[in-house]
Design a protein around this motif. Structure first.
Motif, PDB file in Angstrom:
ATOM      1  N   GLN A  67     -11.163  -6.232   9.999  1.00  0.00           N
ATOM      2  CA  GLN A  67     -11.873  -4.934   9.767  1.00  0.00           C
ATOM      3  C   GLN A  67     -11.369  -4.177   8.724  1.00  0.00           C
ATOM      4  N   TYR A  68     -10.330  -4.523   8.070  1.00  0.00           N
ATOM      5  CA  TYR A  68      -9.968  -3.551   6.939  1.00  0.00           C
ATOM      6  C   TYR A  68      -9.806  -4.285   5.840  1.00  0.00           C
ATOM      7  N   CYS A  69     -10.235  -5.550   5.519  1.00  0.00           N
ATOM      8  CA  CYS A  69      -9.944  -6.236   4.203  1.00  0.00           C
ATOM      9  C   CYS A  69     -10.546  -5.486   3.176  1.00  0.00           C
ATOM     10  N   THR A  70     -11.363  -4.747   3.127  1.00  0.00           N
ATOM     11  CA  THR A  70     -11.870  -3.993   1.869  1.00  0.00           C
ATOM     12  C   THR A  70     -11.018  -2.894   1.429  1.00  0.00           C
ATOM     13  N   VAL A  71     -10.091  -2.360   2.253  1.00  0.00           N
ATOM     14  CA  VAL A  71      -9.524  -1.304   2.004  1.00  0.00           C
ATOM     15  C   VAL A  71      -7.777  -1.328   2.067  1.00  0.00           C
ATOM     16  N   VAL A  72      -7.457  -2.700   2.737  1.00  0.00           N
ATOM     17  CA  VAL A  72      -6.008  -2.830   3.051  1.00  0.00           C
ATOM     18  C   VAL A  72      -5.551  -4.168   1.831  1.00  0.00           C
ATOM     19  N   HIS A  73      -4.348  -3.888   1.460  1.00  0.00           N
ATOM     20  CA  HIS A  73      -3.916  -4.904   0.562  1.00  0.00           C
ATOM     21  C   HIS A  73      -2.928  -5.988   1.395  1.00  0.00           C
ATOM     22  N   PHE A  74      -2.955  -7.065   1.018  1.00  0.00           N
ATOM     23  CA  PHE A  74      -2.382  -8.250   1.629  1.00  0.00           C
ATOM     24  C   PHE A  74      -1.127  -8.644   0.988  1.00  0.00           C
ATOM     25  N   GLY A  75      -0.038  -9.139   1.722  1.00  0.00           N
ATOM     26  CA  GLY A  75       1.033 -10.081   1.207  1.00  0.00           C
ATOM     27  C   GLY A  75       1.651 -10.976   2.012  1.00  0.00           C
ATOM     28  N   ASN A  76       2.005 -12.090   1.711  1.00  0.00           N
ATOM     29  CA  ASN A  76       2.496 -13.192   2.823  1.00  0.00           C
ATOM     30  C   ASN A  76       4.115 -13.105   2.501  1.00  0.00           C
ATOM     31  N   THR A  77       4.667 -12.437   1.383  1.00  0.00           N
ATOM     32  CA  THR A  77       6.366 -12.588   1.105  1.00  0.00           C
ATOM     33  C   THR A  77       6.646 -11.547   0.780  1.00  0.00           C
ATOM     34  N   PRO A  78       8.038 -11.301   0.859  1.00  0.00           N
ATOM     35  CA  PRO A  78       8.392  -9.795   0.233  1.00  0.00           C
ATOM     36  C   PRO A  78       8.142  -9.347  -0.997  1.00  0.00           C
ATOM     37  N   ASP A  79       7.995 -10.669  -1.827  1.00  0.00           N
ATOM     38  CA  ASP A  79       7.708 -10.327  -3.218  1.00  0.00           C
ATOM     39  C   ASP A  79       6.402 -10.143  -3.420  1.00  0.00           C
ATOM     40  N   ASP A  80       5.353 -10.785  -2.540  1.00  0.00           N
ATOM     41  CA  ASP A  80       4.177 -10.387  -2.739  1.00  0.00           C
ATOM     42  C   ASP A  80       3.902  -8.573  -2.310  1.00  0.00           C
ATOM     43  N   PHE A  81       4.712  -8.098  -1.365  1.00  0.00           N
ATOM     44  CA  PHE A  81       4.695  -6.783  -1.095  1.00  0.00           C
ATOM     45  C   PHE A  81       5.003  -5.937  -2.272  1.00  0.00           C
ATOM     46  N   ILE A  82       6.173  -6.259  -2.682  1.00  0.00           N
ATOM     47  CA  ILE A  82       6.586  -5.548  -4.082  1.00  0.00           C
ATOM     48  C   ILE A  82       5.782  -5.556  -5.168  1.00  0.00           C
ATOM     49  N   GLN A  83       5.194  -6.841  -5.409  1.00  0.00           N
ATOM     50  CA  GLN A  83       3.999  -6.765  -6.428  1.00  0.00           C
ATOM     51  C   GLN A  83       2.948  -5.908  -6.394  1.00  0.00           C
ATOM     52  N   VAL A  84       2.521  -5.975  -4.964  1.00  0.00           N
ATOM     53  CA  VAL A  84       1.198  -5.165  -4.621  1.00  0.00           C
ATOM     54  C   VAL A  84       1.584  -3.583  -4.971  1.00  0.00           C
ATOM     55  N   ALA A  85       2.754  -3.221  -4.360  1.00  0.00           N
ATOM     56  CA  ALA A  85       3.284  -1.926  -4.630  1.00  0.00           C
ATOM     57  C   ALA A  85       3.558  -1.590  -5.830  1.00  0.00           C
ATOM     58  N   GLN A  86       3.782  -2.281  -6.662  1.00  0.00           N
ATOM     59  CA  GLN A  86       4.213  -2.180  -7.936  1.00  0.00           C
ATOM     60  C   GLN A  86       3.031  -2.045  -8.749  1.00  0.00           C
ATOM     61  N   ASN A  87       1.864  -2.511  -8.601  1.00  0.00           N
ATOM     62  CA  ASN A  87       0.518  -2.481  -8.994  1.00  0.00           C
ATOM     63  C   ASN A  87      -0.089  -1.426  -9.141  1.00  0.00           C
TER      64      ASN A  87
END
Length: 140
Positions: A67-87
């Motif tokens: 439903q939201y792939c075009t407006v939500v960011h995705f991460g699999n690991t804690p490091d992914d979440f941090i990387q996306v947030a830091q971008n």
């Protein structure tokens, strides 16, 4: 629950208090474990966070992707979440317009209207089958 300097447990809050908390966030995260328990969930927080104008980072939950792939960011690991947030996730006018468009297509009123239509169609189908069965009995 873990006790760390950067974790604060605020206790129970009334639903009407939550927008004030959301207003202070830079980003909303939905870090779900990916297992059988979360395989078919459809997190209701996704549209709430988006309606609050917040970028969302989520585990790759099927319904969120669908439903939201075009407006939500995705991460699999804690490091992914941090990387996306830091971008430095940016909220552009185009992003907000797309969020508004997606949310307008999935309101509770529209969901109810679609469900009501399906129920009426099912009832009509049962009525038609009963009428056909009755007509067949009269014919034979």
């Amino acid at each position: 629950l873990p006790k760390l300097d950067n974790i604060h447990y605020l206790g129970r809050k009334e639903y009407n208090e939550l927008p004030a908390y959301l207003a202070g966030w830079d980003v909303a995260i939905m870090p779900f474990a990916l297992n059988e328990s979360t395989r078919y969930i459809s997190p209701t927080k996704t549209p709430e966070y988006l309606a609050g104008g917040k970028p969302v980072i989520s585990s790759p939950i099927v319904d969120v992707i669908k439903q939201y792939c075009t407006v939500v960011h995705f991460g699999n690991t804690p490091d992914d979440f941090i990387q996306v947030a830091q971008n430095d996730i940016k909220k552009s006018a185009a992003w907000l317009a797309e969020v508004d468009s997606i949310l307008s297509e999935n309101s509770w009123d529209m969901t109810w209207a679609r469900m009501e239509g399906l129920i009426i169609k099912a009832i009509d189908s049962v009525k038609n089958r009963s009428k056909i069965k009755k007509d067949l009995q009269e014919y034979v």
